[in-house]
Design an enzyme around this catalytic site. Structure first.
Site, PDB file in Angstrom:
ATOM      1  N   ILE A 160       0.850  -1.203   0.000  1.00  0.00           N
ATOM      2  CA  ILE A 160       0.000   0.000   0.000  1.00  0.00           C
ATOM      3  C   ILE A 160       0.885   1.252   0.000  1.00  0.00           C
ATOM      4  CG2 ILE A 160      -1.898   1.198   1.177  1.00  0.00           C
ATOM      5  CD1 ILE A 160      -2.539  -1.585   2.510  1.00  0.00           C
ATOM      6  N   TYR A 193      -3.122  -9.970  15.747  1.00  0.00           N
ATOM      7  CA  TYR A 193      -2.919  -8.859  14.801  1.00  0.00           C
ATOM      8  C   TYR A 193      -3.979  -7.770  15.035  1.00  0.00           C
ATOM      9  CZ  TYR A 193      -3.289  -6.277  10.395  1.00  0.00           C
ATOM     10  OH  TYR A 193      -3.392  -5.274   9.467  1.00  0.00           O
ATOM     11  N   ASN A 227      -1.519 -15.619   1.949  1.00  0.00           N
ATOM     12  CA  ASN A 227      -2.606 -15.905   2.896  1.00  0.00           C
ATOM     13  C   ASN A 227      -3.927 -15.397   2.351  1.00  0.00           C
ATOM     14  OD1 ASN A 227      -0.834 -16.725   5.067  1.00  0.00           O
ATOM     15  ND2 ASN A 227      -0.258 -14.566   5.192  1.00  0.00           N
ATOM     16  N   ASN A 228      -3.858 -14.405   1.507  1.00  0.00           N
ATOM     17  CA  ASN A 228      -5.074 -13.692   1.095  1.00  0.00           C
ATOM     18  C   ASN A 228      -5.553 -14.154  -0.271  1.00  0.00           C
ATOM     19  OD1 ASN A 228      -3.339 -11.248   2.725  1.00  0.00           O
ATOM     20  ND2 ASN A 228      -5.376 -11.818   3.426  1.00  0.00           N
ATOM     21  N   ASP A 285     -13.027 -16.832  10.126  1.00  0.00           N
ATOM     22  CA  ASP A 285     -13.582 -16.034   9.024  1.00  0.00           C
ATOM     23  C   ASP A 285     -15.010 -15.578   9.333  1.00  0.00           C
ATOM     24  OD1 ASP A 285     -11.531 -15.829   7.239  1.00  0.00           O
ATOM     25  OD2 ASP A 285     -12.202 -17.434   5.906  1.00  0.00           O
ATOM     26  N   ARG A 333     -12.451 -21.553   6.842  1.00  0.00           N
ATOM     27  CA  ARG A 333     -11.218 -21.210   7.569  1.00  0.00           C
ATOM     28  C   ARG A 333     -11.628 -20.665   8.941  1.00  0.00           C
ATOM     29  NH1 ARG A 333      -7.340 -16.712   4.806  1.00  0.00           N
ATOM     30  NH2 ARG A 333      -9.181 -15.431   5.157  1.00  0.00           N
ATOM     31  N   TYR A 356      -8.764   0.163   6.738  1.00  0.00           N
ATOM     32  CA  TYR A 356      -8.875  -0.382   5.382  1.00  0.00           C
ATOM     33  C   TYR A 356      -9.674  -1.665   5.392  1.00  0.00           C
ATOM     34  CZ  TYR A 356      -4.173   1.867   5.293  1.00  0.00           C
ATOM     35  OH  TYR A 356      -3.092   2.678   5.445  1.00  0.00           O
ATOM     36  N   ASN A 413     -10.430  -4.608   2.212  1.00  0.00           N
ATOM     37  CA  ASN A 413      -9.502  -5.581   1.593  1.00  0.00           C
ATOM     38  C   ASN A 413      -8.764  -4.960   0.408  1.00  0.00           C
ATOM     39  OD1 ASN A 413     -11.532  -7.148   3.168  1.00  0.00           O
ATOM     40  ND2 ASN A 413     -10.350  -8.883   2.443  1.00  0.00           N
ATOM     41  N   LYS A 461      -3.718  -3.661  16.322  1.00  0.00           N
ATOM     42  CA  LYS A 461      -4.277  -2.484  15.631  1.00  0.00           C
ATOM     43  C   LYS A 461      -5.196  -1.716  16.591  1.00  0.00           C
ATOM     44  CE  LYS A 461      -2.354  -2.750  11.614  1.00  0.00           C
ATOM     45  NZ  LYS A 461      -1.388  -1.745  11.158  1.00  0.00           N
ATOM     46  N   SER A 501      -7.237  -1.227  10.405  1.00  0.00           N
ATOM     47  CA  SER A 501      -7.762  -2.326   9.594  1.00  0.00           C
ATOM     48  C   SER A 501      -9.180  -2.690  10.009  1.00  0.00           C
ATOM     49  CB  SER A 501      -6.857  -3.540   9.784  1.00  0.00           C
ATOM     50  OG  SER A 501      -7.440  -4.683   9.203  1.00  0.00           O
TER      51      SER A 501
HETATM   52  P1  NAD Z   1       3.468  -4.594   3.493  1.00  0.00           P
HETATM   53  O1  NAD Z   1       4.039  -5.681   4.326  1.00  0.00           O
HETATM   54  O2  NAD Z   1       3.539  -4.719   2.017  1.00  0.00           O
HETATM   55  O3  NAD Z   1       4.126  -3.195   3.912  1.00  0.00           O
HETATM   56  C1  NAD Z   1       4.614  -2.947   5.198  1.00  0.00           C
HETATM   57  C2  NAD Z   1       5.993  -2.326   5.064  1.00  0.00           C
HETATM   58  O4  NAD Z   1       6.501  -2.072   6.382  1.00  0.00           O
HETATM   59  C3  NAD Z   1       6.991  -3.242   4.355  1.00  0.00           C
HETATM   60  O5  NAD Z   1       7.688  -2.507   3.371  1.00  0.00           O
HETATM   61  C4  NAD Z   1       7.933  -3.696   5.474  1.00  0.00           C
HETATM   62  O6  NAD Z   1       9.253  -3.946   4.998  1.00  0.00           O
HETATM   63  C5  NAD Z   1       7.863  -2.507   6.415  1.00  0.00           C
HETATM   64  N1  NAD Z   1       8.185  -2.846   7.805  1.00  0.00           N
HETATM   65  C6  NAD Z   1       7.756  -3.907   8.534  1.00  0.00           C
HETATM   66  N2  NAD Z   1       8.277  -3.843   9.776  1.00  0.00           N
HETATM   67  C7  NAD Z   1       9.022  -2.724   9.849  1.00  0.00           C
HETATM   68  C8  NAD Z   1       9.807  -2.119  10.869  1.00  0.00           C
HETATM   69  N3  NAD Z   1       9.935  -2.682  12.077  1.00  0.00           N
HETATM   70  N4  NAD Z   1      10.433  -0.955  10.590  1.00  0.00           N
HETATM   71  C9  NAD Z   1      10.335  -0.391   9.363  1.00  0.00           C
HETATM   72  N5  NAD Z   1       9.628  -0.925   8.354  1.00  0.00           N
HETATM   73  C10 NAD Z   1       8.973  -2.066   8.596  1.00  0.00           C
HETATM   74  O7  NAD Z   1       1.959  -4.394   3.971  1.00  0.00           O
HETATM   75  P2  NAD Z   1       0.793  -3.529   3.328  1.00  0.00           P
HETATM   76  O8  NAD Z   1      -0.210  -4.468   2.800  1.00  0.00           O
HETATM   77  O9  NAD Z   1       1.340  -2.472   2.452  1.00  0.00           O
HETATM   78  O10 NAD Z   1       0.176  -2.901   4.659  1.00  0.00           O
HETATM   79  C11 NAD Z   1       0.555  -1.636   5.142  1.00  0.00           C
HETATM   80  C12 NAD Z   1      -0.163  -1.351   6.437  1.00  0.00           C
HETATM   81  O11 NAD Z   1      -1.558  -1.444   6.236  1.00  0.00           O
HETATM   82  C13 NAD Z   1       0.176  -2.340   7.556  1.00  0.00           C
HETATM   83  O12 NAD Z   1       0.237  -1.614   8.772  1.00  0.00           O
HETATM   84  C14 NAD Z   1      -1.013  -3.282   7.568  1.00  0.00           C
HETATM   85  O13 NAD Z   1      -1.237  -3.824   8.843  1.00  0.00           O
HETATM   86  C15 NAD Z   1      -2.141  -2.332   7.167  1.00  0.00           C
HETATM   87  N6  NAD Z   1      -3.269  -3.025   6.528  1.00  0.00           N
HETATM   88  C16 NAD Z   1      -3.044  -3.832   5.459  1.00  0.00           C
HETATM   89  C17 NAD Z   1      -4.108  -4.503   4.874  1.00  0.00           C
HETATM   90  C18 NAD Z   1      -3.893  -5.454   3.720  1.00  0.00           C
HETATM   91  O14 NAD Z   1      -4.738  -6.322   3.511  1.00  0.00           O
HETATM   92  N7  NAD Z   1      -2.825  -5.322   2.939  1.00  0.00           N
HETATM   93  C19 NAD Z   1      -5.413  -4.309   5.357  1.00  0.00           C
HETATM   94  C20 NAD Z   1      -5.607  -3.461   6.445  1.00  0.00           C
HETATM   95  C21 NAD Z   1      -4.516  -2.816   7.021  1.00  0.00           C
HETATM   96  C1  WQD Z   2     -11.055 -13.096   1.662  1.00  0.00           C
HETATM   97  C2  WQD Z   2     -12.094 -14.194   1.412  1.00  0.00           C
HETATM   98  C3  WQD Z   2     -11.703 -16.184   2.703  1.00  0.00           C
HETATM   99  C4  WQD Z   2      -7.895 -17.209   0.806  1.00  0.00           C
HETATM  100  C5  WQD Z   2      -7.532 -10.428   5.746  1.00  0.00           C
HETATM  101  C6  WQD Z   2      -7.155 -10.049   7.140  1.00  0.00           C
HETATM  102  C7  WQD Z   2      -7.506  -8.630   7.416  1.00  0.00           C
HETATM  103  C8  WQD Z   2      -6.959  -7.669   6.347  1.00  0.00           C
HETATM  104  C9  WQD Z   2      -7.250  -8.151   4.974  1.00  0.00           C
HETATM  105  C10 WQD Z   2      -4.944  -6.679   7.156  1.00  0.00           C
HETATM  106  C11 WQD Z   2     -12.546 -14.910   2.685  1.00  0.00           C
HETATM  107  C12 WQD Z   2     -11.530 -16.474   1.234  1.00  0.00           C
HETATM  108  C13 WQD Z   2      -9.079 -16.603   1.162  1.00  0.00           C
HETATM  109  C14 WQD Z   2      -7.941 -18.481   0.156  1.00  0.00           C
HETATM  110  C15 WQD Z   2     -10.352 -18.391   0.237  1.00  0.00           C
HETATM  111  N1  WQD Z   2      -5.544  -7.530   6.427  1.00  0.00           N
HETATM  112  N2  WQD Z   2     -10.272 -17.177   0.876  1.00  0.00           N
HETATM  113  N3  WQD Z   2      -9.177 -19.012  -0.108  1.00  0.00           N
HETATM  114  O1  WQD Z   2      -9.795 -12.649   5.651  1.00  0.00           O
HETATM  115  O2  WQD Z   2     -11.154 -10.745   4.659  1.00  0.00           O
HETATM  116  O3  WQD Z   2      -8.942 -10.288   5.615  1.00  0.00           O
HETATM  117  O4  WQD Z   2      -6.891  -9.521   4.836  1.00  0.00           O
HETATM  118  O5  WQD Z   2      -5.377  -5.901   7.948  1.00  0.00           O
HETATM  119  O6  WQD Z   2      -6.969  -8.370   8.653  1.00  0.00           O
HETATM  120  O7  WQD Z   2      -7.849 -10.903   8.041  1.00  0.00           O
HETATM  121  O8  WQD Z   2      -9.077 -11.527   3.487  1.00  0.00           O
HETATM  122  O9  WQD Z   2      -8.121 -12.304   1.365  1.00  0.00           O
HETATM  123  O10 WQD Z   2      -7.719 -13.673   3.451  1.00  0.00           O
HETATM  124  O11 WQD Z   2      -9.997 -13.618   2.453  1.00  0.00           O
HETATM  125  O12 WQD Z   2     -11.417 -18.918  -0.018  1.00  0.00           O
HETATM  126  O13 WQD Z   2      -6.909 -19.101  -0.145  1.00  0.00           O
HETATM  127  O14 WQD Z   2     -11.479 -15.216   0.612  1.00  0.00           O
HETATM  128  O15 WQD Z   2     -12.308 -17.253   3.384  1.00  0.00           O
HETATM  129  O16 WQD Z   2     -13.906 -15.237   2.505  1.00  0.00           O
HETATM  130  P1  WQD Z   2      -9.830 -11.392   4.908  1.00  0.00           P
HETATM  131  P2  WQD Z   2      -8.622 -12.799   2.665  1.00  0.00           P
END
Ligand code: NAD
Ligand code: WQD
Length: 346
Positions: free
Chosen positions: A13, A155, A204-205, A302, A299, A183, A185, A159, A131
Site C-alpha cells: 500500500i 494482529y 494468505n489472502n 472467518d 477457515r 482499510y 480488503n 491495531k 484495519s
Molecule cells: P506490506 O508488508 O507490504 O508493507 C509494510 C511495510 O513495512 C513493508 O515494506 C515492510 O518492509 C515494512 N516494515 C515492517 N516492519 C518494519 C519495521 N519494524 N520498521 C520499518 N519498516 C517495517 O503491507 P501492506 O499491505 O502495504 O500494509 C501496510 C499497512 O496497512 C500495515 O500496517 C497493515 O497492517 C495495514 N493493513 C493492510 C491490509 C492489507 O490487507 N494489505 C489491510 C488493512 C490494514
Molecule cells: C477473503 C475471502 C476467505 C484465501 C484479511 C485479514 C484482514 C486484512 C485483509 C490486514 C474470505 C476467502 C481466502 C484463500 C479463500 N488484512 N479465501 N481461499 O480474511 O477478509 O482479511 O486480509 O489488515 O486483517 O484478516 O481476506 O483475502 O484472506 O480472504 O477462499 O486461499 O477469501 O475465506 O472469505 P480477509 P482474505
C-alpha cells in the site's frame, strides 16, 4: 506542498501511496527496513513519477520503526517533516497467532517509538494504517465506524491497541491531527503493472492467491467454505483497489493539514461486497486464464460477510472509490503477468 515521512513506504500500500503523493506534488522520506518488501518497488515508483534516481523528492532511509535513532534519521533527512503516514508493521493474521510478541513489538512498540519521536520533533500530524480486522466478526453489515471494536486475533488486537494509543495521545495534548484509517480488503495494482503486491511465500489472502494460480505459480485455489449465508455460499468481502486506497491517504492527509486539529476514524472501503467465486470469475475474465479451485472447509476465524459503510470518508474527505472489480482484476493481472515472481524476478 508538504514533506511527508512514510514508514513502510516500500510495501504494497505504501508504494502506491508514495506514487500518488509524489504526483500530487508532495516530497517524501520513506523509512523502511525492507523486512517485507524490496527497494525495487521504490525504484519503480521513481520511474513512474518521472524522478531522477537521485531526486531529493523521494529519499529512502533504511531503518526500523522500533529504533528512535533510525526514526530521527528519517526526520533529519527532510527539510522539516510536516506529517507522517505510518504503514510499517506486520499484517499476517496466522503468523500473529504463532508469534504474538513479535506483533506487539513491531506494531505496538514500533508505533509508540514513532509517536515519541514525533513529539520530540514537534510533528503532530499522522495517518495510521488501521484495519477492518478490528471489527472482528461484525454483527451487521455494512460496518460503520461506530460499530464495536472487537478483534479476534493478536494482529487485530495490536491495531486496536495503537488506535487506543492515538486516542489517549490526542486527548492528552492539544494540536494532534490524526486519522485512523480502517482499510477493508486492499487489492489490485497500479495500472502500469510496474508496482503491485509481492507476498513472501504462499499468499494468505485471496487476491494474490488467485493471481498466482492464473499465472501458473500455484495449482489451485482452496475456497474456504461454500455454506456461508451469502448468495453463492462463499465469503463476501469489500475489495478496494489499492489506487483508490492510495488516493484516500492523499485526501486524509490534506484534510488533516487544512482543518483544525482532530482525531478522525474512517473506514476506507468501497461499500460493495463480492464473493470468492465472483473474484475468481472476474479474474478469469481479466486474465483469459482459468483459475482452478477446490471447495474445502471454512477457515477458522472467518466472517461470512464484511462490507464497509464508507459514507463518513465520503462526507469528511470527499473521497470514494472509483474503480470496479473488473479494473482491480485487470490491473492485478497486469502486475502478475509482467512480474510473475514479483520484484524478485527483476
Ligand atoms: P506490506 O508488508 O507490504 O508493507 C509494510 C511495510 O513495512 C513493508 O515494506 C515492510 O518492509 C515494512 N516494515 C515492517 N516492519 C518494519 C519495521 N519494524 N520498521 C520499518 N519498516 C517495517 O503491507 P501492506 O499491505 O502495504 O500494509 C501496510 C499497512 O496497512 C500495515 O500496517 C497493515 O497492517 C495495514 N493493513 C493492510 C491490509 C492489507 O490487507 N494489505 C489491510 C488493512 C490494514
Ligand atoms: C477473503 C475471502 C476467505 C484465501 C484479511 C485479514 C484482514 C486484512 C485483509 C490486514 C474470505 C476467502 C481466502 C484463500 C479463500 N488484512 N479465501 N481461499 O480474511 O477478509 O482479511 O486480509 O489488515 O486483517 O484478516 O481476506 O483475502 O484472506 O480472504 O477462499 O486461499 O477469501 O475465506 O472469505 P480477509 P482474505
Amino acid at each position: 506542498m508538504a514533506q511527508l515521512l512514510i514508514t513502510g513506504g516500500a510495501g504494497f500500500i505504501g508504494s502506491h501511496t508514495c506514487l500518488v503523493l509524489l504526483e500530487a506534488g508532495h516530497d517524501l522520506v520513506v523509512l523502511d527496513d525492507f523486512s517485507n518488501s524490496s527497494p525495487e518497488s521504490l525504484k519503480r515508483v521513481r520511474q513512474l513519477a518521472n524522478l531522477e534516481g537521485s531526486s531529493p523528492r523521494l529519499q529512502v532511509v533504511e531503518g526500523d520503526i522500533r529504533s528512535k535513532s533510525d526514526l530521527r534519521k528519517g526526520f533529519r533527512a527532510g527539510k522539516g517533516i510536516d506529517a507522517v503516514i505510518h504503514f510499517a508493521g506486520l499484517k499476517a493474521v496466522g503468523e500473529s497467532v504463532r508469534e504474538p510478541l513479535r506483533y506487539w513489538d513491531v506494531n505496538v512498540a514500533g508505533s509508540q517509538s514513532l509517536l515519541s519521536v514525533m513529539q520530540e520533533e514537534n510533528c503532530r500530524t499522522l495517518a495510521f494504517s488501521s484495519s477492518a480486522t478490528l471489527y472482528g466478526l461484525p454483527e451487521r453489515v455494512p460496518v460503520t465506524e461506530a460499530d464495536p471494536v472487537q478483534p479476534i486475533n493478536p494482529y487485530g488486537f495490536t491495531k486496536a491497541a495503537v488506535e487506543q494509543m492515538l486516542e489517549d495521545l490526542s486527548s492528552s495534548e492539544q494540536g494532534w491531527r490524526i486519522a485512523r484509517l480502517r482499510y477493508f480488503n486492499p487489492v489490485g495494482a497500479h495500472p502500469s503493472g510496474q508496482i503491485g503486491e509481492d507476498p513472501n511465500g504462499i499468499p494468505n489472502n485471496l487476491f494474490p492467491f488467485v493471481s498466482q494460480v492464473a499465472v501458473g505459480r500455484r495449482q489451485e485455489l482452496k475456497v474456504f467454505g461454500n455454506d456461508w449465508p451469502t448468495p453463492d455460499g462463499t465469503g463476501v468481502r469489500d475489495y478496494i483497489h489499492v489506487m483508490d486506497l492510495a488516493e484516500g491517504h492523499l485526501a486524509a492527509i490534506q484534510h488533516l493539514m487544512e482543518q483544525r486539529p482532530q482525531l478522525l476514524t474512517v473506514n476506507l472501503g468501497s461499500g460493495q461486497g463480492h464473493s470468492v467465486l465472483e473474484v475468481v470469475q472476474a479474474f478469469e475474465k481479466a486474465s483469459s486464464r482459468p483459475v482452478a479451485y477446490q471447495l474445502v472447509e471454512r477457515r477458522p476465524g472467518d466472517a461470512a460477510t464484511t462490507v464497509a459503510d464508507p459514507s463518513l470518508a465520503n462526507r469528511l474527505l470527499g473521497w470514494q472509490t472509483k474503480r470496479s472489480l473488473a479494473e482491480i482484476c485487470r490491473d492485478g493481472w497486469s502486475w502478475q503477468s509482467q512480474n510473475p515472481e514479483g520484484y524478485r524476478g527483476s
